[in-house]
Design an enzyme around this catalytic site. Sequence first.
Site, PDB file in Angstrom:
ATOM      1  N   ASN A  90       9.146 -14.322  14.620  1.00 12.18           N
ATOM      2  CA  ASN A  90       8.924 -14.400  15.871  1.00 12.18           C
ATOM      3  C   ASN A  90       9.826 -13.482  16.800  1.00 12.18           C
ATOM      4  OD1 ASN A  90      11.669 -14.948  15.429  1.00 12.18           O
ATOM      5  ND2 ASN A  90      11.772 -17.086  16.290  1.00 12.18           N
ATOM      6  N   GLU A 113      17.251 -15.611  18.611  1.00 14.72           N
ATOM      7  CA  GLU A 113      15.890 -16.215  18.789  1.00 14.72           C
ATOM      8  C   GLU A 113      15.347 -15.635  19.968  1.00 14.72           C
ATOM      9  OE1 GLU A 113      14.660 -17.087  16.181  1.00 14.72           O
ATOM     10  OE2 GLU A 113      15.660 -18.762  15.543  1.00 14.72           O
ATOM     11  N   ASP A 115      24.403 -12.773   9.647  1.00 12.65           N
ATOM     12  CA  ASP A 115      24.274 -14.255  10.292  1.00 12.65           C
ATOM     13  C   ASP A 115      24.355 -15.403   9.010  1.00 12.65           C
ATOM     14  OD1 ASP A 115      21.956 -13.630   8.856  1.00 12.65           O
ATOM     15  OD2 ASP A 115      20.553 -13.601  10.393  1.00 12.65           O
ATOM     16  N   HIS A 140      12.712 -12.367  15.977  1.00  5.67           N
ATOM     17  CA  HIS A 140      14.272 -12.360  16.129  1.00  5.67           C
ATOM     18  C   HIS A 140      15.018 -11.238  15.204  1.00  5.67           C
ATOM     19  CE1 HIS A 140      14.778 -15.435  12.489  1.00  5.67           C
ATOM     20  NE2 HIS A 140      14.760 -14.412  11.967  1.00  5.67           N
TER      21      HIS A 140
HETATM   22  C1  GLP Z   1      15.879 -14.481   8.564  1.00  8.89           C
HETATM   23  C2  GLP Z   1      17.081 -13.990   9.089  1.00  8.89           C
HETATM   24  C3  GLP Z   1      17.047 -12.471   9.399  1.00  8.89           C
HETATM   25  C4  GLP Z   1      16.173 -11.771   8.490  1.00  8.89           C
HETATM   26  C5  GLP Z   1      14.800 -12.273   8.943  1.00  8.89           C
HETATM   27  C6  GLP Z   1      13.552 -11.713   8.125  1.00  8.89           C
HETATM   28  O1  GLP Z   1      15.739 -15.692   9.304  1.00  8.89           O
HETATM   29  N1  GLP Z   1      18.073 -14.662   9.918  1.00  8.89           N
HETATM   30  O2  GLP Z   1      18.460 -11.914   9.482  1.00  8.89           O
HETATM   31  O3  GLP Z   1      16.273 -10.397   8.929  1.00  8.89           O
HETATM   32  O4  GLP Z   1      14.718 -13.726   8.913  1.00  8.89           O
HETATM   33  O5  GLP Z   1      13.728 -12.171   6.833  1.00  8.89           O
HETATM   34  P1  GLP Z   1      12.746 -11.574   5.551  1.00  8.89           P
HETATM   35  O6  GLP Z   1      13.166 -10.280   5.162  1.00  8.89           O
HETATM   36  O7  GLP Z   1      13.074 -12.629   4.385  1.00  8.89           O
HETATM   37  O8  GLP Z   1      11.372 -11.724   6.047  1.00  8.89           O
END
Ligand code: GLP
Length: 244
Positions: A136, A143, A67, A138
């Site tokens: 949340n 989302e 992403d 996602h």
């Molecule tokens: C972000 C990204 C995701 C990621 C998630 C968790 O917003 N879009 O691809 O896996 O949130 O991130 P983290 O590992 O920093 O908690």
Amino acid sequence: MILNVFDDHTDLSFQAARIICDQIKAKPDSVICFASGETPLSAYSLFTTLMMAEQIDYQHFTLIGLDEWVGVPPENHGSCAWFLRTNVINPLNLLPGQYRLFDGMTSDLPGECVAMDEFISERGGLDLIVVGIGMNGHIGFNEPGVSPDLYSHVIELDEITSTVGQKYFKEETRLTKGITLGIRHLREAKTAMLLASGERKAPIMKATLEGEISMEVPATIMREHPNGLVLIDQKAASLLTARE
Ligand code: GLP
């Protein structure tokens, strides 16, 4: 789906790195999607180290970026592109044709989604998708409320995502939209691996593993994946009723 609970983030990262290495060992031309974020950071560092130490052929696998923040340039250290270049692409010296990252700066976002979908399907689909989980629920930028039938798409970010996302940026950054692989990519990937670590992820992991399967918590789709692996540490598992 298989749930594995590890003592800590280090143990979890070793196992995740091992799984990615073994995938490439077994199928050198694997197509693998990598999430960005704090959770997989150590796993990627161990993965690149293991690949070189074990002299595994990594010139034939393809890396896909999960992403990107729309409107954030790749040279911004908070971008997903910068994260994947720094932690996987550059350490392994991947060739330009060996990876595909979303361009969050393009004026043709729908075209960018089509190009990503074609890039993946031309290579036979994803062998492995490595994802984290948002606060949340996602996955990527899928989302709450997203359709499970979408491939790549552009989406309005949830307020939680825009707020939590500030942690990746040095300066406050306006985060309103994301471009992301869809839940359909995850459903169709041969293996889907979700990583979660730390106490802050405990409530959403409980909802993911013990709540109703629904797109209100997109990560619950992992439970329907025939080859789904969920790797979490004790802290992220601390609210689960039945721990394995
Ligand atoms: C972000 C990204 C995701 C990621 C998630 C968790 O917003 N879009 O691809 O896996 O949130 O991130 P983290 O590992 O920093 O908690």
